[in-house]
Write an enzyme that holds these catalytic residues in place. Structure first.
Site, PDB file in Angstrom:
ATOM      1  N   ASN A   7       0.872  -1.184   0.000  1.00 60.30           N
ATOM      2  CA  ASN A   7       0.000   0.000   0.000  1.00 60.30           C
ATOM      3  C   ASN A   7       0.909   1.235   0.000  1.00 60.30           C
ATOM      4  O   ASN A   7       1.485   1.592   1.027  1.00 60.30           O
ATOM      5  CB  ASN A   7      -0.895  -0.039   1.252  1.00 60.30           C
ATOM      6  CG  ASN A   7      -1.877   1.117   1.288  1.00 60.30           C
ATOM      7  OD1 ASN A   7      -1.811   2.021   0.455  1.00 60.30           O
ATOM      8  ND2 ASN A   7      -2.779   1.085   2.252  1.00 60.30           N
ATOM      9  N   ARG A  92      -2.715  -2.148  -3.392  1.00 56.83           N
ATOM     10  CA  ARG A  92      -3.891  -1.295  -3.268  1.00 56.83           C
ATOM     11  C   ARG A  92      -3.736  -0.173  -4.299  1.00 56.83           C
ATOM     12  O   ARG A  92      -2.717   0.522  -4.309  1.00 56.83           O
ATOM     13  CB  ARG A  92      -3.962  -0.704  -1.864  1.00 56.83           C
ATOM     14  CG  ARG A  92      -5.075   0.282  -1.739  1.00 56.83           C
ATOM     15  CD  ARG A  92      -5.110   0.943  -0.399  1.00 56.83           C
ATOM     16  NE  ARG A  92      -6.206   1.894  -0.391  1.00 56.83           N
ATOM     17  CZ  ARG A  92      -6.166   3.060   0.212  1.00 56.83           C
ATOM     18  NH1 ARG A  92      -5.106   3.437   0.870  1.00 56.83           N
ATOM     19  NH2 ARG A  92      -7.205   3.857   0.160  1.00 56.83           N
ATOM     20  N   HIS A 181     -13.231   2.792  -0.491  1.00 55.77           N
ATOM     21  CA  HIS A 181     -13.262   1.755   0.556  1.00 55.77           C
ATOM     22  C   HIS A 181     -13.835   0.428   0.046  1.00 55.77           C
ATOM     23  O   HIS A 181     -14.401  -0.350   0.821  1.00 55.77           O
ATOM     24  CB  HIS A 181     -14.103   2.195   1.783  1.00 55.77           C
ATOM     25  CG  HIS A 181     -13.495   3.269   2.607  1.00 55.77           C
ATOM     26  ND1 HIS A 181     -14.255   4.277   3.161  1.00 55.77           N
ATOM     27  CD2 HIS A 181     -12.223   3.516   2.990  1.00 55.77           C
ATOM     28  CE1 HIS A 181     -13.473   5.104   3.858  1.00 55.77           C
ATOM     29  NE2 HIS A 181     -12.231   4.659   3.749  1.00 55.77           N
ATOM     30  N   ARG A 242     -12.443  15.510   7.286  1.00 55.91           N
ATOM     31  CA  ARG A 242     -13.223  15.884   6.086  1.00 55.91           C
ATOM     32  C   ARG A 242     -14.651  16.237   6.479  1.00 55.91           C
ATOM     33  O   ARG A 242     -15.237  15.598   7.359  1.00 55.91           O
ATOM     34  CB  ARG A 242     -13.251  14.716   5.084  1.00 55.91           C
ATOM     35  CG  ARG A 242     -11.939  14.529   4.384  1.00 55.91           C
ATOM     36  CD  ARG A 242     -11.951  13.301   3.498  1.00 55.91           C
ATOM     37  NE  ARG A 242     -10.893  12.393   3.889  1.00 55.91           N
ATOM     38  CZ  ARG A 242     -10.831  11.105   3.571  1.00 55.91           C
ATOM     39  NH1 ARG A 242     -11.764  10.552   2.841  1.00 55.91           N
ATOM     40  NH2 ARG A 242      -9.821  10.366   3.972  1.00 55.91           N
ATOM     41  N   GLU A 385      -8.265  -5.128   5.448  1.00 57.65           N
ATOM     42  CA  GLU A 385      -8.079  -4.787   4.038  1.00 57.65           C
ATOM     43  C   GLU A 385      -6.861  -5.484   3.433  1.00 57.65           C
ATOM     44  O   GLU A 385      -6.886  -5.870   2.267  1.00 57.65           O
ATOM     45  CB  GLU A 385      -8.005  -3.265   3.887  1.00 57.65           C
ATOM     46  CG  GLU A 385      -9.378  -2.648   4.188  1.00 57.65           C
ATOM     47  CD  GLU A 385      -9.367  -1.147   4.381  1.00 57.65           C
ATOM     48  OE1 GLU A 385      -9.714  -0.443   3.441  1.00 57.65           O
ATOM     49  OE2 GLU A 385      -9.024  -0.693   5.481  1.00 57.65           O
TER      50      GLU A 385
END
Ligand code: ADP
Length: 399
Positions: A7, A92, A181, A242, A385
């Site tokens: 990643n 990823r 996601h 955010r 993940e």
């Protein structure tokens, strides 16, 4: 079989080495500050040993991958005799645009497509590509697989992914809802199906990935039919830094009245808003919970704003799905915070949700946390993940 999950961020490389069929994590590492003047740092746990933030020669991603492979094959943390024992890399990749609906083995055409999607994720895709090139350089015969953050949402129907702006901007600039996601929403949906003895295309769920970044997905018969993030990961529910959904006119208002540039507003809404911006305390949920407990009113209200924004989407998705087998909470906050789950469900009384107070205290374990009276079962399913990417990689190779 060993699969190394990669990643890559613009200045970081996170990796895990996972063995199959046991699905055991053999090594887990992070190289950060890649390319920075004062040098990169390496943190690794492998073979029962670990080291934290050691200096490492990693001026670029290629050198970082070389350093990771060296640490896995020599020294205190060595877990492999040779790097040739690695059977595949699983990467990823943040944006697959409309081109990728599932994971793929990377060839030249795939690399070109990832490159083409870079304008949609200018901070992420180039870093992901750097990681892929670095692995190809380090082990030229080993296959690389890309797992896209956007792929699971490519089943969202047109009425849910188009925005009501002139169509030419979809055609010209590819502006539409993509959603993110994917790996996590798909992983917890599959885990729920497995735990309930069903095929994945038999389950319809609302998955709530609530971490630093958060998104919810409506999954109908195993397929994503709507999700809260949009053209970018800024949309949807309130997150750590955010803002989530706001009136888009706020952007022009700030530019005109605060003399801000587009870049200023971008930074404000992506990095300085959400829990951090409103509370003025932290982006970390644990800090906000503690401050609220200690009587800080803005912390208390920011918890409510966040939980309410999540509750609104759960209500919407349950109303839109023909049936809902479960509401699933996952990621840092979703898995760990009984307080936030309680607040969210508290806003959904009209839906007839009912948490079991004792089961809701569970952490880090897949289980149902609602009581028998709940109109829809409520579950916690820890996401993983890296394991999901490793599984996708193995599946692509065995096809
Ligand atoms: P990321 O999006 O970076 O992967 P995570 O899924 O790790 O984020 O989630 C990080 C968030 O989870 C942080 O806000 C952190 O405070 C929160 N978190 C972790 N453990 C707990 C806990 N026990 N209670 C409340 N929040 C928690």
């Amino acid at each position: 079989m060993y699969i190394m999950v990669i990643n890559c961020g613009s200045s970081s490389l996170k990796f895990q080495l996972i063995s199959f069929p046991e699905e055991t994590v053999i090594a887990k590492g992070l190289i950060e500050r890649i390319g920075q003047e004062d040098g990169a740092q390496f943190t690794l746990t492998a073979g029962g040993e670990n080291f934290t933030k050691q200096p490492v020669d990693a001026p670029d991603h290629t050198k970082a991958v070389t350093a990771a492979l060296e640490a896995l094959t020599a020294g205190d943390c060595a877990v492999l005799k040779s790097k040739d024992e690695i059977n595949a890399f699983g990467h990823r990749v943040v944006h697959g645009g409309e081109k990728f609906t599932h994971s793929v083995i990377i060839d030249d055409e795939v690399l070109e497509c990832i490159e083409e999607c870079s304008p949609l994720a200018p901070l992420h895709n180039p870093a992901n590509l750097a990681g892929i090139y670095a692995c190809q350089t380090a082990l030229s015969d080993v296959p690389n697989v890309a797992d896209f953050d956007t792929a699971f949402h490519q089943t969202i129907p047109k009425h849910a992914f188009y925005y009501a702006i002139p169509y030419e901007y979809y055609e010209k600039d590819h502006i539409r809802r993509y959603g993110f996601h994917s790996t996590s929403h798909k992983f917890v949906t599959e885990a729920f199906a497995e735990k309930n003895g069903k095929k994945v295309d038999e389950v319809s769920v609302v998955t709530c990935h609530i971490g630093n970044g958060s998104s919810l997905t409506a999954v109908e018969n195993g397929k994503s039919v709507d999700t809260t993030m949009g053209f970018t990961p800024l949309a949807g529910v309130v997150m750590g830094t955010r803002c989530g959904d706001i009136d888009p006119a706020i952007v022009f208002y700030l530019m005109e009245n605060e003399n801000m540039t587009a870049k200023d507003v971008d930074v404000l809404l992506n990095k300085e808003s959400g829990l951090l911006g409103f509370s003025g305390i932290s982006s970390d949920m644990r800090d906000i919970l503690e401050a609220s407990e200690n009587g800080n009113e803005r912390a208390e209200i920011s918890l409510k704003i966040c939980a309410y924004s999540i509750a609104k989407y759960i209500g919407t998705y349950v109303a839109l799905l023909p049936k809902t087998d479960a509401i699933i909470f996952t990621a840092g906050i979703g898995e760990n915070s009984h307080e936030i789950r309680k607040m969210i469900c508290g806003y959904l009384k009209g839906l007839g949700l009912s948490l079991d107070a004792e089961k809701n205290m569970t952490r880090g374990k897949a289980c149902c946390v609602s009581d028998d009276n709940s109109s829809v079962p409520i579950w916690i399913i820890p996401t993983n993940e890296e394991l999901a990417i490793a599984r996708e990689t193995r599946n692509e190779l065995s096809e």
